[in-house]
Design a protein around this motif. Structure first.
Motif, PDB file in Angstrom:
ATOM      1  N   VAL A  81       0.973  -1.186  -0.045  1.00 20.70           N
ATOM      2  CA  VAL A  81      -0.131   0.206   0.006  1.00 20.70           C
ATOM      3  C   VAL A  81       0.819   1.288   0.024  1.00 20.70           C
ATOM      4  O   VAL A  81       0.841   2.133  -0.587  1.00 20.70           O
ATOM      5  N   ALA A  82       1.893   1.223   0.907  1.00 22.70           N
ATOM      6  CA  ALA A  82       2.821   2.515   1.016  1.00 22.70           C
ATOM      7  C   ALA A  82       3.604   2.701  -0.329  1.00 22.70           C
ATOM      8  O   ALA A  82       3.763   3.823  -0.452  1.00 22.70           O
ATOM      9  N   THR A  83       3.817   1.525  -1.073  1.00 27.43           N
ATOM     10  CA  THR A  83       4.739   1.818  -2.199  1.00 27.43           C
ATOM     11  C   THR A  83       3.828   1.831  -3.448  1.00 27.43           C
ATOM     12  O   THR A  83       4.716   1.966  -4.728  1.00 27.43           O
ATOM     13  N   GLN A  84       2.659   1.708  -3.614  1.00 24.48           N
ATOM     14  CA  GLN A  84       1.980   1.632  -4.766  1.00 24.48           C
ATOM     15  C   GLN A  84       1.947   2.722  -5.751  1.00 24.48           C
ATOM     16  O   GLN A  84       2.019   2.723  -7.059  1.00 24.48           O
ATOM     17  N   ASP A  85       2.026   4.192  -5.148  1.00 22.32           N
ATOM     18  CA  ASP A  85       1.681   5.080  -5.931  1.00 22.32           C
ATOM     19  C   ASP A  85       3.130   5.975  -6.002  1.00 22.32           C
ATOM     20  O   ASP A  85       3.371   6.987  -6.376  1.00 22.32           O
ATOM     21  N   CYS A  86       4.371   5.148  -5.496  1.00 24.82           N
ATOM     22  CA  CYS A  86       5.638   5.749  -5.734  1.00 24.82           C
ATOM     23  C   CYS A  86       6.074   6.089  -7.206  1.00 24.82           C
ATOM     24  O   CYS A  86       5.804   4.988  -8.063  1.00 24.82           O
ATOM     25  N   THR A  87       6.856   7.054  -7.227  1.00 25.72           N
ATOM     26  CA  THR A  87       7.042   7.416  -8.628  1.00 25.72           C
ATOM     27  C   THR A  87       8.340   6.885  -9.543  1.00 25.72           C
ATOM     28  O   THR A  87       8.659   6.799 -10.516  1.00 25.72           O
ATOM     29  N   ASP A  88       9.364   6.241  -8.261  1.00 21.97           N
ATOM     30  CA  ASP A  88      10.611   5.850  -8.794  1.00 21.97           C
ATOM     31  C   ASP A  88      11.019   4.539  -7.703  1.00 21.97           C
ATOM     32  O   ASP A  88      10.305   4.570  -6.550  1.00 21.97           O
ATOM     33  N   ALA A  89      11.921   3.782  -8.079  1.00 21.48           N
ATOM     34  CA  ALA A  89      12.473   2.705  -7.194  1.00 21.48           C
ATOM     35  C   ALA A  89      13.087   3.211  -5.692  1.00 21.48           C
ATOM     36  O   ALA A  89      12.628   2.492  -4.795  1.00 21.48           O
ATOM     37  N   ALA A  90      13.791   4.182  -5.751  1.00 24.00           N
ATOM     38  CA  ALA A  90      14.514   4.933  -4.597  1.00 24.00           C
ATOM     39  C   ALA A  90      13.288   5.162  -3.610  1.00 24.00           C
ATOM     40  O   ALA A  90      13.495   5.091  -2.300  1.00 24.00           O
ATOM     41  N   GLN A  91      12.153   5.933  -4.188  1.00 25.33           N
ATOM     42  CA  GLN A  91      11.156   6.327  -3.474  1.00 25.33           C
ATOM     43  C   GLN A  91      10.446   5.166  -2.622  1.00 25.33           C
ATOM     44  O   GLN A  91       9.946   5.181  -1.492  1.00 25.33           O
ATOM     45  N   ALA A  92      10.359   4.210  -3.416  1.00 32.07           N
ATOM     46  CA  ALA A  92       9.635   2.966  -2.922  1.00 32.07           C
ATOM     47  C   ALA A  92      10.352   2.274  -1.865  1.00 32.07           C
ATOM     48  O   ALA A  92       9.726   1.490  -0.993  1.00 32.07           O
ATOM     49  N   LEU A  93      11.550   2.184  -2.168  1.00 29.21           N
ATOM     50  CA  LEU A  93      12.440   1.391  -1.246  1.00 29.21           C
ATOM     51  C   LEU A  93      12.405   2.141   0.191  1.00 29.21           C
ATOM     52  O   LEU A  93      12.002   1.728   1.303  1.00 29.21           O
ATOM     53  N   ASN A  94      12.337   3.534   0.174  1.00 32.22           N
ATOM     54  CA  ASN A  94      12.286   4.286   1.388  1.00 32.22           C
ATOM     55  C   ASN A  94      10.768   4.222   2.062  1.00 32.22           C
ATOM     56  O   ASN A  94      10.702   3.974   3.228  1.00 32.22           O
ATOM     57  N   ALA A  95       9.837   4.451   1.176  1.00 27.45           N
ATOM     58  CA  ALA A  95       8.476   4.145   1.514  1.00 27.45           C
ATOM     59  C   ALA A  95       8.232   2.749   2.007  1.00 27.45           C
ATOM     60  O   ALA A  95       7.458   2.444   3.483  1.00 27.45           O
ATOM     61  N   GLY A  96       8.819   1.690   1.516  1.00 33.11           N
ATOM     62  CA  GLY A  96       8.707   0.696   2.024  1.00 33.11           C
ATOM     63  C   GLY A  96       9.384   0.277   3.317  1.00 33.11           C
ATOM     64  O   GLY A  96       8.788  -0.453   4.341  1.00 33.11           O
ATOM     65  N   THR A  97      10.472   0.996   3.719  1.00 33.68           N
ATOM     66  CA  THR A  97      11.269   0.764   4.987  1.00 33.68           C
ATOM     67  C   THR A  97      10.405   1.459   6.121  1.00 33.68           C
ATOM     68  O   THR A  97      10.231   0.801   6.992  1.00 33.68           O
ATOM     69  N   ASP A  98       9.922   2.553   5.620  1.00 31.80           N
ATOM     70  CA  ASP A  98       8.807   3.304   6.809  1.00 31.80           C
ATOM     71  C   ASP A  98       7.749   2.275   6.980  1.00 31.80           C
ATOM     72  O   ASP A  98       7.497   2.129   8.404  1.00 31.80           O
ATOM     73  N   ALA A  99       7.105   1.710   6.022  1.00 30.54           N
ATOM     74  CA  ALA A  99       5.976   0.921   6.101  1.00 30.54           C
ATOM     75  C   ALA A  99       6.428  -0.279   6.777  1.00 30.54           C
ATOM     76  O   ALA A  99       5.323  -0.542   7.649  1.00 30.54           O
ATOM     77  N   TYR A 100       7.369  -0.907   6.528  1.00 32.70           N
ATOM     78  CA  TYR A 100       7.881  -2.060   7.409  1.00 32.70           C
ATOM     79  C   TYR A 100       7.987  -1.912   9.019  1.00 32.70           C
ATOM     80  O   TYR A 100       7.370  -2.322   9.916  1.00 32.70           O
ATOM     81  N   TYR A 181      17.099   4.550  13.432  1.00 29.37           N
ATOM     82  CA  TYR A 181      17.222   3.392  12.482  1.00 29.37           C
ATOM     83  C   TYR A 181      16.683   3.323  11.219  1.00 29.37           C
ATOM     84  O   TYR A 181      16.983   2.740  10.068  1.00 29.37           O
ATOM     85  N   ARG A 182      15.559   4.144  10.669  1.00 31.66           N
ATOM     86  CA  ARG A 182      15.001   4.330   9.645  1.00 31.66           C
ATOM     87  C   ARG A 182      16.188   5.078   8.607  1.00 31.66           C
ATOM     88  O   ARG A 182      16.182   4.648   7.409  1.00 31.66           O
ATOM     89  N   VAL A 183      16.848   5.869   9.212  1.00 34.26           N
ATOM     90  CA  VAL A 183      17.957   6.712   8.451  1.00 34.26           C
ATOM     91  C   VAL A 183      18.899   5.597   8.255  1.00 34.26           C
ATOM     92  O   VAL A 183      19.657   5.505   6.855  1.00 34.26           O
ATOM     93  N   VAL A 184      19.317   4.672   9.000  1.00 35.86           N
ATOM     94  CA  VAL A 184      20.552   3.744   8.908  1.00 35.86           C
ATOM     95  C   VAL A 184      19.996   2.736   7.599  1.00 35.86           C
ATOM     96  O   VAL A 184      21.120   2.388   6.688  1.00 35.86           O
ATOM     97  N   LEU A 185      18.737   2.314   7.921  1.00 37.51           N
ATOM     98  CA  LEU A 185      18.361   1.137   6.877  1.00 37.51           C
ATOM     99  C   LEU A 185      18.193   1.990   5.609  1.00 37.51           C
ATOM    100  O   LEU A 185      18.470   1.096   4.378  1.00 37.51           O
ATOM    101  N   LYS A 186      17.941   2.869   5.547  1.00 43.89           N
ATOM    102  CA  LYS A 186      17.545   3.630   4.082  1.00 43.89           C
ATOM    103  C   LYS A 186      18.956   3.915   3.495  1.00 43.89           C
ATOM    104  O   LYS A 186      19.195   3.661   2.265  1.00 43.89           O
ATOM    105  N   ASN A 187      19.982   4.222   4.136  1.00 41.58           N
ATOM    106  CA  ASN A 187      21.257   4.286   3.695  1.00 41.58           C
ATOM    107  C   ASN A 187      21.831   3.064   3.314  1.00 41.58           C
ATOM    108  O   ASN A 187      22.410   2.724   2.217  1.00 41.58           O
ATOM    109  N   MET A 188      21.624   1.967   4.148  1.00 45.41           N
ATOM    110  CA  MET A 188      22.026   0.510   3.540  1.00 45.41           C
ATOM    111  C   MET A 188      21.354   0.133   2.261  1.00 45.41           C
ATOM    112  O   MET A 188      22.038  -0.512   1.390  1.00 45.41           O
ATOM    113  N   LEU A 189      20.235   0.448   2.253  1.00 44.02           N
ATOM    114  CA  LEU A 189      19.537   0.252   0.875  1.00 44.02           C
ATOM    115  C   LEU A 189      20.055   0.828  -0.246  1.00 44.02           C
ATOM    116  O   LEU A 189      20.403   0.372  -1.300  1.00 44.02           O
ATOM    117  N   ALA A 190      20.307   2.121  -0.088  1.00 43.23           N
ATOM    118  CA  ALA A 190      21.033   2.923  -1.350  1.00 43.23           C
ATOM    119  C   ALA A 190      22.069   2.252  -1.543  1.00 43.23           C
ATOM    120  O   ALA A 190      22.823   2.013  -2.667  1.00 43.23           O
TER     121      ALA A 190
END
Length: 198
Positions: A81-100, A181-190
């Protein structure tokens, strides 16, 4: 026409009883833990007979597996649900992190999925459920970001990142700083995306 209506009604009642057993078991597993919860307690909480429980589930372990799958599906749904309207993959990864991380704050969910689940069902069974539900979203996110099918390197990164996400959920549940933790995980994904581009 009357017969079809009756069949739907029976199916609805069956599903309602199954859902009631899962909900009652979930509450008890959270309150007492898997090992300390008995099937008589579950049927009493669900207000059904032992026969009804064993009609739907082979044993306590199969009921627990259904609880774990339902919880994992809820986490996957929150991510989707959090990632369905994301316009690019990086945005989706960040939104997915927050949603998880948000989804894992549901009362008792961290205990069920990250502590009691692996202890009661074993890692292999948990890995299967994870791949089919919330864990599969990590591979989807990385492959979308990289624009290629999942190879062994992507799978390895997804597996290690999933472990980091689970550890973050446990630490946050224990009082850790969620924003950190959100910041660290998003950095790890990038970093994982960059590493797989190399």
């Amino acid at each position: 026409m009357q017969v079809k209506k009756e069949r739907r009604s029976n199916a609805d009642r069956t599903q309602s009883m199954r859902d009631g057993l899962i909900a009652a078991a979930r509450d008890l597993f959270i309150e007492k833990g898997y090992a300390e919860t008995s099937t008589p307690e579950i049927v009493a909480r669900a207000n059904v007979t032992r026969g009804a429980l064993y009609h739907h589930f082979e044993d306590k372990a199969s009921l627990f597996r259904a609880v774990i799958r339902a919880e994992s599906e809820r986490v996957a749904e929150a991510i989707n649900v959090a990632t369905q309207d994301c316009t690019d993959a990086a945005q989706a990864l960040n939104a997915g992190t927050d949603a998880y991380l948000d989804a894992m704050t549901a009362p008792g969910r961290t205990r069920l999925l990250l502590l009691d689940g692996p202890a009661a069902l074993g890692r292999e069974a948990m890995d299967v459920i994870d791949r089919e539900t919330s864990g599969g979203t990590m591979v989807v996110g990385l492959t979308a970001a990289l624009g290629r099918p999942a190879d062994a390197q992507i799978q390895a990164h997804a597996s290690l990142l999933a472990a980091a996400f689970d550890r973050a959920a446990l630490d946050i549940n224990a009082g850790g700083d969620a924003s950190l933790y959100r910041v660290v995980l998003k950095n790890m994904l990038a970093e994982a995306v960059e590493a797989n581009r190399a």
